[in-house]
Design a protein around this motif. Structure first.
Motif, PDB file in Angstrom:
ATOM      1  N   THR A  29       0.783  -1.146  -0.126  1.00  0.00           N
ATOM      2  CA  THR A  29      -0.131  -0.046   0.130  1.00  0.00           C
ATOM      3  C   THR A  29       0.830   1.083   0.071  1.00  0.00           C
ATOM      4  O   THR A  29       1.523   1.421   0.759  1.00  0.00           O
ATOM      5  N   ILE A  30       0.721   1.947  -1.221  1.00  0.00           N
ATOM      6  CA  ILE A  30       1.116   3.293  -1.175  1.00  0.00           C
ATOM      7  C   ILE A  30       0.675   4.081  -0.020  1.00  0.00           C
ATOM      8  O   ILE A  30      -0.606   4.386  -0.383  1.00  0.00           O
ATOM      9  N   ASN A  31       1.439   4.822   0.951  1.00  0.00           N
ATOM     10  CA  ASN A  31       1.090   5.200   2.137  1.00  0.00           C
ATOM     11  C   ASN A  31       1.092   6.838   2.276  1.00  0.00           C
ATOM     12  O   ASN A  31       1.683   7.266   3.274  1.00  0.00           O
ATOM     13  N   ARG A  36      -1.699  12.540  -2.245  1.00  0.00           N
ATOM     14  CA  ARG A  36      -2.405  11.762  -3.214  1.00  0.00           C
ATOM     15  C   ARG A  36      -1.594  10.413  -3.623  1.00  0.00           C
ATOM     16  O   ARG A  36      -1.595   9.890  -4.938  1.00  0.00           O
ATOM     17  N   ASN A  37      -0.803   9.969  -2.849  1.00  0.00           N
ATOM     18  CA  ASN A  37      -0.078   8.682  -2.926  1.00  0.00           C
ATOM     19  C   ASN A  37       1.114   8.898  -4.077  1.00  0.00           C
ATOM     20  O   ASN A  37       1.478   8.124  -4.699  1.00  0.00           O
ATOM     21  N   THR A  43       9.692   6.660  -1.281  1.00  0.00           N
ATOM     22  CA  THR A  43       8.358   5.687  -1.601  1.00  0.00           C
ATOM     23  C   THR A  43       8.760   4.828  -2.996  1.00  0.00           C
ATOM     24  O   THR A  43       8.559   3.490  -2.728  1.00  0.00           O
ATOM     25  N   THR A  66      -1.582  -1.050  -4.125  1.00  0.00           N
ATOM     26  CA  THR A  66      -2.542  -0.101  -3.919  1.00  0.00           C
ATOM     27  C   THR A  66      -2.296   1.074  -3.181  1.00  0.00           C
ATOM     28  O   THR A  66      -1.297   1.412  -2.966  1.00  0.00           O
ATOM     29  N   GLY A  67      -3.418   2.073  -3.194  1.00  0.00           N
ATOM     30  CA  GLY A  67      -2.988   3.060  -2.336  1.00  0.00           C
ATOM     31  C   GLY A  67      -3.868   3.298  -1.371  1.00  0.00           C
ATOM     32  O   GLY A  67      -5.190   2.947  -1.269  1.00  0.00           O
ATOM     33  N   PHE A  72      -5.613   6.007  -5.927  1.00  0.00           N
ATOM     34  CA  PHE A  72      -4.679   5.156  -6.247  1.00  0.00           C
ATOM     35  C   PHE A  72      -3.063   5.714  -6.137  1.00  0.00           C
ATOM     36  O   PHE A  72      -2.291   5.623  -5.190  1.00  0.00           O
ATOM     37  N   CYS A  73      -2.804   6.545  -7.190  1.00  0.00           N
ATOM     38  CA  CYS A  73      -1.526   7.210  -7.231  1.00  0.00           C
ATOM     39  C   CYS A  73      -1.739   8.149  -8.310  1.00  0.00           C
ATOM     40  O   CYS A  73      -2.078   8.103  -9.429  1.00  0.00           O
ATOM     41  N   GLY A 118       0.926   7.251 -12.051  1.00  0.00           N
ATOM     42  CA  GLY A 118      -0.082   6.268 -11.229  1.00  0.00           C
ATOM     43  C   GLY A 118      -0.567   5.461 -12.253  1.00  0.00           C
ATOM     44  O   GLY A 118      -0.691   4.025 -12.156  1.00  0.00           O
TER      45      GLY A 118
END
Length: 266
Positions: A29-31, A36-37, A43, A66-67, A72-73, A118
């Motif tokens: 998970t992009i946190n 907005r990730n 990262t 996922t984001g 999402f990204c 993304g």
């Protein structure tokens, strides 16, 4: 999530990427929901490390990216870029994935927006599960830029040529429904359901023989580059070791005994 084994949860400032193992599936998970990730250097490094883990851990059969939050990204973190950061790492490229995706199957679970980089992250995955209100797009041309994270190379492989040209040259927003109609998206879910849908798909993959899963992806990915004369020899190089594995014998034995197989990954 409630199932599986979760790594220690920390704040966004401490860890921009979280991982969780659910039934043989690595969920990444992009946190960075506050950004907005978007992808900065740390990262990208963390995603790359997660991809290395997916490839090297024999207990993991498939993965999901996922984001956090509602998107999402959004692509590259422009503030970080202006500060001199590079959102890529050697060997795996932008976001730690677009130039070197994992050798095991990877699913994108998309909510909200997957734009620019993304979208290129999603295109680097083997399958996409998206909420029905998602928007995809490569809007770089609208800013006088070129999408250089693999999107221009992968998109024509995923959708018809003329459609890829239209989407890339106009920078248009692509709805989840449009993407699903042309089979760019595997499954649509209600808003908030993309990760659950991806987990259903990931678990179905992870229930199969891990050596067979990895080899199957390898053949599909590499076969377009093989000549007609060499393609079956190249396929045999990949599949014969799997056929002679302990897992192949276990699969046949389990079928004969009418039970679930117990995979060993060897």
């Amino acid at each position: 999530m409630t199932a599986g084994t979760t790594d220690t949860t920390v704040t966004e400032e401490q860890d921009p990427v979280l991982t969780e193992v659910v039934d043989g599936v690595l969920v990444v998970t992009i946190n960075r929901p506050g950004a907005r990730n978007a992808i900065n250097t740390v990262t990208a490094e963390a995603i790359g490390a997660a991809m290395d883990r997916l490839d090297s851990d024999p207990t993991l059969v498939s993965g999901i990216i996922t984001g956090a939050g509602s998107t999402f990204c959004a692509g590259m973190d422009l503030k970080a870029f202006l500060a001199g950061e590079k959102p890529s790492i050697p060997g795996r490229g932008f976001a730690g994935i677009v130039e070197g995706p994992p050798s095991k199957p990877l699913i994108a679970a998309v909510e909200g927006y997957a734009l620019a980089g993304g979208f290129e992250i999603a295109l680097a995955c083997d399958m996409i599960v998206a909420a029905d209100d998602v928007k995809f797009g490569l809007p770089e041309v609208k800013r006088g830029l070129v999408a250089a994270g693999g999107g221009l190379m992968r998109l024509p492989q995923r959708v018809p040529y003329h459609l890829a040209m239209e989407w890339a040259l106009t920078g248009a927003m692509i709805t989840a429904q449009q993407a699903h109609e042309v089979f760019l998206v595997n499954r649509l879910t209600p808003r908030g359901g993309a990760l659950a849908g991806a987990l259903e798909l990931g678990r179905a993959i992870a229930a199969n023989g891990p050596l067979a899963v990895r080899a199957t992806k390898q053949v599909i990915v590499e076969a377009p580059e093989w000549s007609r004369d060499e393609m079956f020899d190249r396929q045999r190089d990949i599949t014969v070791p799997v056929r002679g594995s302990e897992d192949a014998r276990e699969g046949a034995t389990a079928f004969k005994e009418k039970r679930a197989p117990r995979w060993q990954g060897r």
